[in-house]
Motif scaffolding. Structure first.
Motif, PDB file in Angstrom:
ATOM      1  N   UNK A   1      11.709  -5.787 -12.999  1.00  0.00           N
ATOM      2  CA  UNK A   1      11.893  -5.819 -11.542  1.00  0.00           C
ATOM      3  C   UNK A   1      10.556  -5.668 -10.820  1.00  0.00           C
ATOM      4  N   UNK A   2      10.420  -6.329  -9.687  1.00  0.00           N
ATOM      5  CA  UNK A   2       9.142  -6.320  -8.966  1.00  0.00           C
ATOM      6  C   UNK A   2       8.752  -4.941  -8.464  1.00  0.00           C
ATOM      7  N   UNK A   3       9.715  -4.082  -8.192  1.00  0.00           N
ATOM      8  CA  UNK A   3       9.407  -2.757  -7.666  1.00  0.00           C
ATOM      9  C   UNK A   3       9.662  -1.668  -8.712  1.00  0.00           C
ATOM     10  N   UNK A   4       9.323  -1.962  -9.957  1.00  0.00           N
ATOM     11  CA  UNK A   4       9.566  -1.005 -11.036  1.00  0.00           C
ATOM     12  C   UNK A   4       8.895   0.335 -10.747  1.00  0.00           C
ATOM     13  N   UNK A   5       7.661   0.303 -10.271  1.00  0.00           N
ATOM     14  CA  UNK A   5       6.958   1.547 -10.022  1.00  0.00           C
ATOM     15  C   UNK A   5       7.400   2.208  -8.723  1.00  0.00           C
TER      16      UNK A   5
ATOM     17  N   UNK B   1       0.849  -1.201   0.000  1.00  0.00           N
ATOM     18  CA  UNK B   1       0.000   0.000   0.000  1.00  0.00           C
ATOM     19  C   UNK B   1       0.884   1.250   0.000  1.00  0.00           C
ATOM     20  N   UNK B   2       1.938   1.249   0.778  1.00  0.00           N
ATOM     21  CA  UNK B   2       2.849   2.392   0.808  1.00  0.00           C
ATOM     22  C   UNK B   2       3.516   2.645  -0.534  1.00  0.00           C
ATOM     23  N   UNK B   3       3.914   1.570  -1.201  1.00  0.00           N
ATOM     24  CA  UNK B   3       4.522   1.713  -2.533  1.00  0.00           C
ATOM     25  C   UNK B   3       3.528   2.292  -3.522  1.00  0.00           C
ATOM     26  N   UNK B   4       2.277   1.861  -3.411  1.00  0.00           N
ATOM     27  CA  UNK B   4       1.243   2.370  -4.325  1.00  0.00           C
ATOM     28  C   UNK B   4       0.949   3.847  -4.041  1.00  0.00           C
ATOM     29  N   UNK B   5       0.994   4.248  -2.772  1.00  0.00           N
ATOM     30  CA  UNK B   5       0.826   5.675  -2.450  1.00  0.00           C
ATOM     31  C   UNK B   5       1.948   6.475  -3.096  1.00  0.00           C
ATOM     32  N   UNK B   6       3.198   6.022  -2.901  1.00  0.00           N
ATOM     33  CA  UNK B   6       4.347   6.721  -3.482  1.00  0.00           C
ATOM     34  C   UNK B   6       4.254   6.751  -5.002  1.00  0.00           C
ATOM     35  N   UNK B   7       3.898   5.629  -5.593  1.00  0.00           N
ATOM     36  CA  UNK B   7       3.767   5.515  -7.049  1.00  0.00           C
ATOM     37  C   UNK B   7       2.788   6.555  -7.589  1.00  0.00           C
ATOM     38  N   UNK B   8       1.609   6.608  -7.011  1.00  0.00           N
ATOM     39  CA  UNK B   8       0.595   7.548  -7.492  1.00  0.00           C
ATOM     40  C   UNK B   8       1.018   8.994  -7.242  1.00  0.00           C
ATOM     41  N   UNK B   9       1.610   9.254  -6.089  1.00  0.00           N
ATOM     42  CA  UNK B   9       2.053  10.612  -5.767  1.00  0.00           C
ATOM     43  C   UNK B   9       3.078  11.086  -6.776  1.00  0.00           C
ATOM     44  N   UNK B  10       4.035  10.205  -7.126  1.00  0.00           N
ATOM     45  CA  UNK B  10       5.048  10.571  -8.122  1.00  0.00           C
ATOM     46  C   UNK B  10       4.425  10.777  -9.491  1.00  0.00           C
TER      47      UNK B  10
ATOM     48  N   UNK C   1      10.160   8.533 -16.173  1.00  0.00           N
ATOM     49  CA  UNK C   1      10.061   8.123 -17.575  1.00  0.00           C
ATOM     50  C   UNK C   1       8.598   7.988 -17.989  1.00  0.00           C
ATOM     51  N   UNK C   2       7.785   7.365 -17.153  1.00  0.00           N
ATOM     52  CA  UNK C   2       6.362   7.205 -17.452  1.00  0.00           C
ATOM     53  C   UNK C   2       5.680   8.575 -17.539  1.00  0.00           C
ATOM     54  N   UNK C   3       5.983   9.460 -16.605  1.00  0.00           N
ATOM     55  CA  UNK C   3       5.391  10.805 -16.612  1.00  0.00           C
ATOM     56  C   UNK C   3       5.783  11.546 -17.893  1.00  0.00           C
TER      57      UNK C   3
ATOM     58  N   UNK D   1       2.974  14.040  -9.760  1.00  0.00           N
ATOM     59  CA  UNK D   1       3.936  15.123  -9.525  1.00  0.00           C
ATOM     60  C   UNK D   1       3.720  15.862  -8.222  1.00  0.00           C
ATOM     61  N   UNK D   2       3.269  15.149  -7.212  1.00  0.00           N
ATOM     62  CA  UNK D   2       2.990  15.758  -5.913  1.00  0.00           C
ATOM     63  C   UNK D   2       4.108  15.412  -4.928  1.00  0.00           C
ATOM     64  N   UNK D   3       4.489  16.362  -4.110  1.00  0.00           N
ATOM     65  CA  UNK D   3       5.493  16.100  -3.080  1.00  0.00           C
ATOM     66  C   UNK D   3       4.814  15.482  -1.853  1.00  0.00           C
ATOM     67  N   UNK D   4       5.623  14.919  -0.972  1.00  0.00           N
ATOM     68  CA  UNK D   4       5.086  14.396   0.286  1.00  0.00           C
ATOM     69  C   UNK D   4       4.429  15.522   1.081  1.00  0.00           C
ATOM     70  N   UNK D   5       5.029  16.683   1.062  1.00  0.00           N
ATOM     71  CA  UNK D   5       4.485  17.835   1.784  1.00  0.00           C
ATOM     72  C   UNK D   5       3.117  18.220   1.239  1.00  0.00           C
ATOM     73  N   UNK D   6       2.980  18.258  -0.072  1.00  0.00           N
ATOM     74  CA  UNK D   6       1.700  18.627  -0.676  1.00  0.00           C
ATOM     75  C   UNK D   6       0.611  17.613  -0.333  1.00  0.00           C
ATOM     76  N   UNK D   7       0.954  16.335  -0.403  1.00  0.00           N
ATOM     77  CA  UNK D   7      -0.023  15.298  -0.056  1.00  0.00           C
ATOM     78  C   UNK D   7      -0.411  15.405   1.414  1.00  0.00           C
ATOM     79  N   UNK D   8       0.580  15.603   2.263  1.00  0.00           N
ATOM     80  CA  UNK D   8       0.316  15.726   3.700  1.00  0.00           C
ATOM     81  C   UNK D   8      -0.627  16.892   3.980  1.00  0.00           C
TER      82      UNK D   8
END
Length: 123
Positions: A85-89, A9-18, A97-99, A21-28
């Motif tokens: 790789x399993x953690x590509x995202x 779940x944490x990886x998916x949060x980071x993935x979507x945030x990236x 690159x995707x963005x 184009x949102x920073x951790x601060x903006x999401x918080x």
């Protein structure tokens, strides 16, 4: 000890945030918490409550189910030398690159995709 679901779940949060184009601060700020808490969620160090996950999904404009996508396949993923790789995202470079790829106009993006497909078949 972190639970694999919390890490996923944490990886998916980071993935979507990236991706957006949102920073951790903006999401918080959107969720009403400190950015350090977002860091803990993204690493799986802290478990995300249901209500907090709801707020995060709203801030990132995805359904809550997004954070659980791929959890079954992650456990049974094939790790051959040619596989992705399993953690590509979870890789910042891959997400950049995707963005960048989606910033290209659609007709040019299709051509680039076909070129990449041909090059990967040759390799």
């Amino acid at each position: 000890m972190t639970h694999p679901v919390d890490v996923h779940v944490g990886k998916r949060i980071r993935h979507r945030r990236w991706l957006v184009g949102m920073t951790q601060q903006q999401l918080a700020e959107k969720v009403g918490i400190k950015f350090q808490q977002i860091q803990k969620y993204e690493t799986g160090a802290n478990r995300v409550s249901a209500s907090r996950l709801w707020d995060i999904s709203d801030a990132l404009e995805v359904p809550v189910s997004f954070f659980f996508e791929g959890i079954d396949s992650e456990a049974s993923e094939n790790t051959s030398a040619a596989s992705v790789p399993s953690d590509l995202m979870g890789d910042k470079e891959a997400l950049d690159l995707v963005r960048s790829y989606y910033a290209i106009p659609e007709n040019q993006r299709r051509r680039l995709f076909e070129l990449a497909r041909v090059l990967s078949d040759v390799a």
